[in-house]
Design a protein around this motif. Sequence first.
Motif, PDB file in Angstrom:
ATOM      1  N   ALA A 190       0.924  -1.048   0.024  1.00  0.00           N
ATOM      2  CA  ALA A 190      -0.003   0.078   0.117  1.00  0.00           C
ATOM      3  C   ALA A 190       0.826   1.443   0.054  1.00  0.00           C
ATOM      4  CB  ALA A 190      -0.908   0.079   1.085  1.00  0.00           C
ATOM      5  N   LEU A 191       1.935   1.288   1.095  1.00  0.00           N
ATOM      6  CA  LEU A 191       2.773   2.415   0.790  1.00  0.00           C
ATOM      7  C   LEU A 191       3.608   2.828  -0.274  1.00  0.00           C
ATOM      8  CD1 LEU A 191       4.227   2.812   4.536  1.00  0.00           C
ATOM      9  CD2 LEU A 191       2.461   4.240   3.501  1.00  0.00           C
ATOM     10  N   ALA A 192       4.010   1.703  -1.112  1.00  0.00           N
ATOM     11  CA  ALA A 192       4.778   1.752  -2.228  1.00  0.00           C
ATOM     12  C   ALA A 192       3.786   2.417  -3.365  1.00  0.00           C
ATOM     13  CB  ALA A 192       5.364   0.303  -2.542  1.00  0.00           C
ATOM     14  N   LYS A 193       2.569   1.797  -3.498  1.00  0.00           N
ATOM     15  CA  LYS A 193       1.513   2.362  -4.312  1.00  0.00           C
ATOM     16  C   LYS A 193       1.422   3.868  -3.937  1.00  0.00           C
ATOM     17  CE  LYS A 193      -0.402  -2.307  -5.288  1.00  0.00           C
ATOM     18  NZ  LYS A 193      -1.765  -2.977  -5.150  1.00  0.00           N
ATOM     19  N   ALA A 194       0.894   4.098  -2.750  1.00  0.00           N
ATOM     20  CA  ALA A 194       0.600   5.413  -2.576  1.00  0.00           C
ATOM     21  C   ALA A 194       1.826   6.650  -2.932  1.00  0.00           C
ATOM     22  CB  ALA A 194       0.072   5.677  -1.022  1.00  0.00           C
ATOM     23  N   GLY A 195       2.946   6.122  -2.742  1.00  0.00           N
ATOM     24  CA  GLY A 195       4.109   6.922  -2.714  1.00  0.00           C
ATOM     25  C   GLY A 195       4.401   7.057  -4.451  1.00  0.00           C
ATOM     26  N   SER A 196       4.334   6.071  -5.179  1.00  0.00           N
ATOM     27  CA  SER A 196       4.588   5.853  -6.554  1.00  0.00           C
ATOM     28  C   SER A 196       3.405   7.282  -7.020  1.00  0.00           C
ATOM     29  CB  SER A 196       3.979   4.771  -7.207  1.00  0.00           C
ATOM     30  OG  SER A 196       5.103   3.758  -6.740  1.00  0.00           O
ATOM     31  N   LEU A 197       2.013   6.980  -6.764  1.00  0.00           N
ATOM     32  CA  LEU A 197       1.081   8.211  -6.922  1.00  0.00           C
ATOM     33  C   LEU A 197       1.409   9.537  -6.742  1.00  0.00           C
ATOM     34  CD1 LEU A 197      -1.954   6.350  -6.408  1.00  0.00           C
ATOM     35  CD2 LEU A 197      -1.020   6.657  -8.700  1.00  0.00           C
ATOM     36  N   LEU A 198       2.075   9.534  -5.514  1.00  0.00           N
ATOM     37  CA  LEU A 198       2.582  11.118  -4.789  1.00  0.00           C
ATOM     38  C   LEU A 198       3.695  11.483  -5.920  1.00  0.00           C
ATOM     39  CD1 LEU A 198       2.541  10.470  -1.163  1.00  0.00           C
ATOM     40  CD2 LEU A 198       1.078  11.932  -2.573  1.00  0.00           C
ATOM     41  N   ALA A 199       4.660  10.383  -6.382  1.00  0.00           N
ATOM     42  CA  ALA A 199       5.654  11.045  -7.251  1.00  0.00           C
ATOM     43  C   ALA A 199       5.176  11.043  -8.701  1.00  0.00           C
ATOM     44  CB  ALA A 199       6.724   9.482  -7.251  1.00  0.00           C
ATOM     45  N   LEU A 200       4.381  10.457  -9.223  1.00  0.00           N
ATOM     46  CA  LEU A 200       3.602  10.791 -10.125  1.00  0.00           C
ATOM     47  C   LEU A 200       2.986  12.343 -10.501  1.00  0.00           C
ATOM     48  CD1 LEU A 200       2.974   9.968 -13.358  1.00  0.00           C
ATOM     49  CD2 LEU A 200       0.787   8.826 -12.283  1.00  0.00           C
ATOM     50  N   LEU A 201       2.169  12.509  -9.163  1.00  0.00           N
ATOM     51  CA  LEU A 201       1.732  13.733  -9.158  1.00  0.00           C
ATOM     52  C   LEU A 201       2.355  15.057  -9.183  1.00  0.00           C
ATOM     53  CD1 LEU A 201      -1.206  12.903  -6.543  1.00  0.00           C
ATOM     54  CD2 LEU A 201      -1.643  13.715  -8.891  1.00  0.00           C
ATOM     55  N   SER A 202       3.838  14.513  -8.321  1.00  0.00           N
ATOM     56  CA  SER A 202       4.668  15.668  -8.316  1.00  0.00           C
ATOM     57  C   SER A 202       5.305  15.934  -9.647  1.00  0.00           C
ATOM     58  CB  SER A 202       5.947  15.123  -7.199  1.00  0.00           C
ATOM     59  OG  SER A 202       7.020  15.928  -7.261  1.00  0.00           O
ATOM     60  N   MET A 203       5.488  14.913 -10.310  1.00  0.00           N
ATOM     61  CA  MET A 203       6.250  15.145 -11.540  1.00  0.00           C
ATOM     62  C   MET A 203       5.243  15.565 -12.451  1.00  0.00           C
ATOM     63  SD  MET A 203       8.906  15.163 -13.311  1.00  0.00           S
ATOM     64  CE  MET A 203       9.933  13.911 -12.687  1.00  0.00           C
ATOM     65  N   ALA A 204       4.118  15.451 -12.328  1.00  0.00           N
ATOM     66  CA  ALA A 204       2.563  16.108 -13.207  1.00  0.00           C
ATOM     67  C   ALA A 204       2.753  17.615 -12.883  1.00  0.00           C
ATOM     68  CB  ALA A 204       1.541  15.526 -13.151  1.00  0.00           C
ATOM     69  N   LEU A 205       2.762  18.049 -11.707  1.00  0.00           N
ATOM     70  CA  LEU A 205       2.934  19.240 -11.186  1.00  0.00           C
ATOM     71  C   LEU A 205       4.129  20.009 -11.685  1.00  0.00           C
ATOM     72  CD1 LEU A 205       1.645  21.463  -9.575  1.00  0.00           C
ATOM     73  CD2 LEU A 205       2.681  20.773  -7.690  1.00  0.00           C
TER      74      LEU A 205
END
Length: 128
Positions: free
Chosen positions: A96-111
Motif C-alpha cells: 500500500a505505501l509503495a503504491k501511494a508513494g508512486s502516485l505521489l511521485a507521479l503527481l509531483s512530476m505532473a505538477l
Amino acid sequence: MKSIPTAFFATGAVFALIGMAWGIQMSATHDHTLSPAHGHLNLIGFVAMSVFGAFYALSPGAAGSGLAKVHYGLTLLAVVVMVPGIAFAITEQGEALAKAGSLLALLSMALFCFIVLRNGVGTVREAA
C-alpha cells in the motif's frame, strides 16, 4: 529554508547522504535485498529534487509561486512514503505505501510539468 531552490537542494543532499550510507551498509553486509528502495531514494530523493532545485534557481518567477511550495511538499512526501513502502513490499509486509508513494511521485512530476509549461525556464515573471 531561505528559498525553494535551497529547500530542494538541501533536502536532496540529506537524501543523498542517507542513500550513500545505506549503500555502504548493503555492501558491508552483502545484502542487497532492498536495493530497489535505495535506488528510488537516490533517484527521486536526490536526483529529481536537485533537478527541481536547479529549475527553481533558474526560474525565480516559478520559485516565488505558491505552487512551488506545494511541489516541494508533494515531492518530499512522495520520497518519505515511497522508499519505506518499497522496502515493505520487498519484505512482503504490504504494498500500500509503495503504491501511494508512486502516485505521489507521479503527481509531483505532473505538477512540475505544469509549472514548467506555465512559467518557462529562466523567466522572471510575476508569481501567481
